[in-house]
Scaffold this active site. Sequence first.
Site, short mmCIF file in Angstrom:
data_model
loop_
_atom_site.label_atom_id
_atom_site.label_comp_id
_atom_site.label_asym_id
_atom_site.label_seq_id
_atom_site.Cartn_x
_atom_site.Cartn_y
_atom_site.Cartn_z
N GLY A 18 -9.25 -17.62 -59.51
CA GLY A 18 -8.10 -17.96 -58.84
C GLY A 18 -8.22 -18.28 -57.27
O GLY A 18 -8.25 -17.31 -56.55
N THR B 256 -8.06 -22.03 -55.45
CA THR B 256 -6.97 -22.96 -55.04
C THR B 256 -5.69 -22.91 -55.11
O THR B 256 -4.99 -22.23 -56.19
CB THR B 256 -7.41 -24.36 -56.14
OG1 THR B 256 -8.74 -24.38 -55.88
CG2 THR B 256 -6.85 -25.41 -55.41
N GLU C 147 -22.23 -21.84 -59.24
CA GLU C 147 -21.16 -22.97 -59.93
C GLU C 147 -21.49 -24.31 -59.84
O GLU C 147 -21.71 -25.19 -60.79
CB GLU C 147 -20.04 -22.67 -59.24
CG GLU C 147 -18.92 -23.64 -59.72
CD GLU C 147 -17.53 -23.35 -58.79
OE1 GLU C 147 -17.59 -23.57 -57.37
OE2 GLU C 147 -16.35 -22.94 -59.24
C1 FAD Z 1 -8.90 -29.61 -64.08
C2 FAD Z 1 -9.05 -28.87 -62.71
C3 FAD Z 1 -9.85 -27.22 -62.80
C4 FAD Z 1 -9.80 -26.73 -61.79
N1 FAD Z 1 -10.34 -25.65 -61.93
C5 FAD Z 1 -9.97 -24.64 -60.80
C6 FAD Z 1 -10.06 -23.24 -61.06
O1 FAD Z 1 -10.42 -22.89 -62.29
N2 FAD Z 1 -10.02 -22.53 -59.97
C7 FAD Z 1 -9.75 -22.90 -58.76
O2 FAD Z 1 -9.74 -22.09 -57.82
N3 FAD Z 1 -9.66 -24.24 -58.64
C8 FAD Z 1 -9.72 -25.12 -59.41
N4 FAD Z 1 -9.53 -26.52 -59.22
C9 FAD Z 1 -9.48 -26.95 -57.83
C10 FAD Z 1 -10.47 -27.84 -57.19
O3 FAD Z 1 -11.34 -26.88 -56.85
C11 FAD Z 1 -9.64 -28.68 -56.35
O4 FAD Z 1 -8.91 -29.62 -56.99
C12 FAD Z 1 -10.83 -29.41 -55.33
O5 FAD Z 1 -11.60 -28.50 -54.85
C13 FAD Z 1 -9.99 -30.46 -54.48
O6 FAD Z 1 -8.98 -29.73 -53.90
P1 FAD Z 1 -7.58 -30.10 -53.81
O7 FAD Z 1 -7.16 -30.75 -55.34
O8 FAD Z 1 -6.56 -29.30 -53.26
O9 FAD Z 1 -7.55 -31.51 -53.04
P2 FAD Z 1 -7.21 -31.53 -51.45
O10 FAD Z 1 -7.81 -30.45 -50.68
O11 FAD Z 1 -5.60 -31.73 -51.10
O12 FAD Z 1 -7.97 -32.96 -51.19
C14 FAD Z 1 -7.59 -34.24 -51.54
C15 FAD Z 1 -8.31 -35.16 -51.26
O13 FAD Z 1 -8.62 -35.47 -49.74
C16 FAD Z 1 -9.98 -35.10 -49.64
N5 FAD Z 1 -10.09 -34.26 -48.37
C17 FAD Z 1 -9.38 -33.15 -47.74
N6 FAD Z 1 -9.83 -32.95 -46.76
C18 FAD Z 1 -10.57 -33.64 -46.14
C19 FAD Z 1 -11.56 -33.84 -45.06
N7 FAD Z 1 -11.28 -33.01 -44.19
N8 FAD Z 1 -12.42 -34.79 -44.94
C20 FAD Z 1 -12.42 -35.63 -46.04
N9 FAD Z 1 -11.71 -35.55 -47.09
C21 FAD Z 1 -10.98 -34.61 -47.28
C22 FAD Z 1 -10.57 -34.50 -50.78
O14 FAD Z 1 -12.13 -34.87 -50.73
C23 FAD Z 1 -9.82 -34.88 -51.81
O15 FAD Z 1 -10.41 -36.11 -52.29
C24 FAD Z 1 -9.61 -27.22 -60.45
C25 FAD Z 1 -9.09 -28.53 -60.48
C26 FAD Z 1 -9.02 -29.49 -61.35
C27 FAD Z 1 -8.30 -30.69 -61.12
#
Ligand code: FAD
Length: 388
Positions: free
Chosen positions: A124, A126, A246
């Site tokens: 946990g 995100t 990872e």
């Molecule tokens: C199916 C699934 C399983 C997952 N499993 C886990 C889990 O088990 N545990 C956990 O902790 N997390 C988990 N995650 C979370 C995952 O690691 C995040 O979704 C991922 O890191 C992207 O973060 P976000 O979705 O918050 O996107 P955001 O941070 O909101 O970003 C959205 C978009 O904007 C871009 N972006 C953001 N900031 C910048 C910047 N400064 N410069 C350029 N581009 C930018 C990103 O690249 C992305 O394309 C999971 C996600 C999914 C969809």
Amino acid sequence: MTRNATQDDLAPIRESVHALCANFPGEYWRALDRKRAYPEEFVTALTKAGFLAALIPEEYGGSGLSMTAAAAIMEEIQACGCNGAACHAQMYTMGTLLRHGSAEQKERYLPAIARGELRLQAFGVTEPTSGTDTLSLRTTAVRDGDDFIVNGQKIWTSRAEHSDLLLLLARTTPREQAKSRTTGLTVFIVDMRAAKKNGLTIRPVRTMMNHATTEVFFENLRVPADAVVGKEGEGFRYILSGMNAERILIAAECIGDAKWFIGKATAYAGERVVFGRPIGQNQGVQFPIARAYIGMRAAELMVREAAALYEAGKDCGAEANMAKHLAAEASWAAADMCVQTHGGFGFAEEFDIERKFRETRLYTVAPISTNLVLSYIAEHVLGLPRSY
Ligand SMILES: Cc1cc2nc3c(=O)[nH]c(=O)nc-3n(C[C@H](O)[C@H](O)[C@H](O)COP(=O)(O)OP(=O)(O)OC[C@H]3O[C@@H](n4cnc5c(N)ncnc54)[C@H](O)[C@@H]3O)c2cc1C
């Protein structure tokens, strides 16, 4: 198995993963996919065979295999058409416990995980508001006597419903009072069996593929102070230290996916006859398959380099990120090519391609998205100014 396993040494491991996966054919995954159900029998079989304890040292009852061997296991699962995402976290989340946990925590958890009695599948980090900006997460853990009281929310906490333990990152020192930008966050190992009756709520999030992901809510959840992993306030560093493993393992899964798509496309292109000849006789069909193969092989080299550096104890941040990036792009390109090669049949459920296509799409977004890998390389390898 020696620590620096060669690919030849890995042939028996690959064969035994292959034999296990043969019991879980496309029909099995399709039925689960329709119901978005967890592959319980598959995960149990992998656990019993010891594959999920590959990286747990022998002294704690694991197999003590190398990162290269663990990567081969994950790759092979995907190359057989199965989905290791149902359980892959168990391989790498335990690394945080292994490297930073107390002797007592390691004794309490690692042998039970290795025996398959406990699952550490959930991670946990995100949160809905912080997203990729982990340092701005809002879940708090406040000391109260011998406990911490946790309040907040996580999202995308995959497999939480199917795990006994959760590795949780929460803020223990308010940001403005922390010694530095990266301190004040703490890792906890939370026993969710007790927590579910005590302030922890898990809600499934339905996604485009069968991933058993969830939202997790903490409402005055009491966690004993001995659940802190390592030093209070140092959790961000610990989580970062687990990210290379990872990335390498997920990159290996992408290589497996790419191999599956390329294998499927090659077979189909050789047998599907249109205009009186196999479609694969047309360069317009064979070149995309060849291109996907080249992309996969190049990415595979980077995955192997990252794994070799990791197991030699060297810094592999750049290689792990590049491996994850190249492999995720290669698997996605191969998926797209495979649909195109199959024409209309690429969309039919019974070919499994549309399912694998949806599953492999995840990896250019999670566990780290493409832009964040590119930022890492720009800043840490090329020395360009930090962009965020
Ligand atoms: C199916 C699934 C399983 C997952 N499993 C886990 C889990 O088990 N545990 C956990 O902790 N997390 C988990 N995650 C979370 C995952 O690691 C995040 O979704 C991922 O890191 C992207 O973060 P976000 O979705 O918050 O996107 P955001 O941070 O909101 O970003 C959205 C978009 O904007 C871009 N972006 C953001 N900031 C910048 C910047 N400064 N410069 C350029 N581009 C930018 C990103 O690249 C992305 O394309 C999971 C996600 C999914 C969809």
